[in-house]
Design a protein around this motif. Structure first.
Motif, mmCIF file in Angstrom:
data_model
loop_
_atom_site.group_PDB
_atom_site.id
_atom_site.type_symbol
_atom_site.label_atom_id
_atom_site.label_comp_id
_atom_site.label_asym_id
_atom_site.label_seq_id
_atom_site.Cartn_x
_atom_site.Cartn_y
_atom_site.Cartn_z
ATOM 1 N N VAL A 154 0.823 -1.216 0.000
ATOM 2 C CA VAL A 154 0.000 0.000 0.000
ATOM 3 C C VAL A 154 0.860 1.272 0.000
ATOM 4 O O VAL A 154 0.570 2.214 -0.766
ATOM 5 C CB VAL A 154 -0.993 0.000 1.182
ATOM 6 N N PRO A 155 1.920 1.387 0.829
ATOM 7 C CA PRO A 155 2.738 2.613 0.791
ATOM 8 C C PRO A 155 3.386 2.853 -0.576
ATOM 9 O O PRO A 155 3.521 4.001 -1.007
ATOM 10 C CB PRO A 155 3.805 2.359 1.872
ATOM 11 N N ILE A 156 3.782 1.763 -1.250
ATOM 12 C CA ILE A 156 4.389 1.899 -2.581
ATOM 13 C C ILE A 156 3.369 2.481 -3.562
ATOM 14 O O ILE A 156 3.657 3.420 -4.309
ATOM 15 C CB ILE A 156 4.896 0.534 -3.092
ATOM 16 N N VAL A 157 2.163 1.909 -3.548
ATOM 17 C CA VAL A 157 1.120 2.367 -4.457
ATOM 18 C C VAL A 157 0.690 3.794 -4.108
ATOM 19 O O VAL A 157 0.424 4.608 -5.000
ATOM 20 C CB VAL A 157 -0.087 1.403 -4.414
ATOM 21 N N PHE A 158 0.630 4.091 -2.827
ATOM 22 C CA PHE A 158 0.238 5.437 -2.393
ATOM 23 C C PHE A 158 1.151 6.491 -3.013
ATOM 24 O O PHE A 158 0.701 7.565 -3.447
ATOM 25 C CB PHE A 158 0.281 5.525 -0.868
ATOM 26 N N SER A 163 -3.742 11.710 -7.570
ATOM 27 C CA SER A 163 -4.954 12.425 -7.170
ATOM 28 C C SER A 163 -5.371 12.048 -5.745
ATOM 29 O O SER A 163 -5.209 10.901 -5.324
ATOM 30 C CB SER A 163 -6.105 12.112 -8.131
ATOM 31 N N PRO A 164 -5.898 13.008 -4.993
ATOM 32 C CA PRO A 164 -6.391 12.715 -3.639
ATOM 33 C C PRO A 164 -7.503 11.671 -3.635
ATOM 34 O O PRO A 164 -7.614 10.894 -2.695
ATOM 35 C CB PRO A 164 -6.907 14.074 -3.152
ATOM 36 N N LYS A 167 -5.960 8.216 -3.922
ATOM 37 C CA LYS A 167 -5.309 7.886 -2.656
ATOM 38 C C LYS A 167 -6.344 7.565 -1.577
ATOM 39 O O LYS A 167 -6.137 6.678 -0.742
ATOM 40 C CB LYS A 167 -4.417 9.038 -2.205
ATOM 41 N N GLY A 168 -7.454 8.294 -1.610
ATOM 42 C CA GLY A 168 -8.527 7.994 -0.664
ATOM 43 C C GLY A 168 -9.133 6.623 -0.895
ATOM 44 O O GLY A 168 -9.435 5.897 0.062
ATOM 45 N N ILE A 169 -9.307 6.252 -2.170
ATOM 46 C CA ILE A 169 -9.831 4.913 -2.499
ATOM 47 C C ILE A 169 -8.873 3.841 -2.008
ATOM 48 O O ILE A 169 -9.289 2.818 -1.450
ATOM 49 C CB ILE A 169 -10.067 4.794 -4.015
#
Length: 203
Positions: A154-158, A163-164, A167-169
């Motif tokens: 998840v941190p890598i993909v974040f 777009s916010p 990132k929220g999804i």
């Protein structure tokens, strides 16, 4: 493997190798499961079949099995990949590459719901001893590994997302996984429930 896991893992791998094509990679990661989404929409919302028969009966009807096989066909995805490479179309190349990675991740974790990954060349199904969800086939262990892989990437993909909203999804998916794992795999089942097997969609 669950569809959101494909999205996160594929983007972590291919998005890191080929930045700037998140959309193509994302579509390729989830497109193989589109026939399954369409199947559920039709049999549940339109035909209104009982929940008890959706994954045990309706899903195995020849028409739907052929639709799912097309979505998870490695030969067809390879043809698309080669055509895009020949044309020099990188978004298409990454789309089909992501679809192939989807099937590779599915291959070792499907038991009696295994896909025909070599369709239309062959109807062979690899019946893995491991299921990504079924506790009768090491589902709890497989779900734990999938859960940890998702949280680790998840941190890598974040960092790949811009777009916010996206990132929220992603954050919502991570929270949903955390809730789902603790809800379905951490509690110790009572003797009355231990014989019941959850009906998960074979994505």
């Amino acid at each position: 493997m669950n569809t959101p896991s494909h999205y996160i893992l594929n983007l972590a791998v291919l998005g890191t190798l080929s930045p700037g094509f998140n959309g193509a990679i994302t579509l390729g990661a989830i497109a193989p499961d589109f026939p399954i989404f369409a199947f559920y929409l039709v049999v549940r919302a339109i035909e209104k079949r009982p929940k008890e028969t959706i994954w045990s009966e309706a899903y195995y009807e020849p028409f739907w099995q052929n639709c799912v096989a097309i979505g998870h066909s490695v030969p067809l995805a390879v043809l698309g990949l080669l055509a895009c490479l020949y044309c020099g179309w990188q978004p298409g190349t990454l789309f089909f590459g992501s679809a192939i990675l989807h099937s590779c991740l599915d291959f070792p974790v499907h038991n009696d719901d295994a896909h025909r990954h070599f369709f239309p060349i062959s109807d062979y199904r690899f019946i893995s001893p491991v299921s990504y969800w079924d506790p009768r086939h090491y589902g709890k262990i497989a779900a734990s590994i999938e859960f940890l892989l998702v949280l680790a990437t998840v941190p890598i993909v974040f960092n790949l997302l811009e777009s916010p909203i996206s990132k929220g999804i992603l954050g919502a998916i991570a929270l949903l996984y955390l809730w789902g794992y603790t809800r379905f795999y951490l509690p110790i089942p009572s003797p009355a429930k231990s014989s019941q097997t959850p009906q998960n969609p074979p994505s």
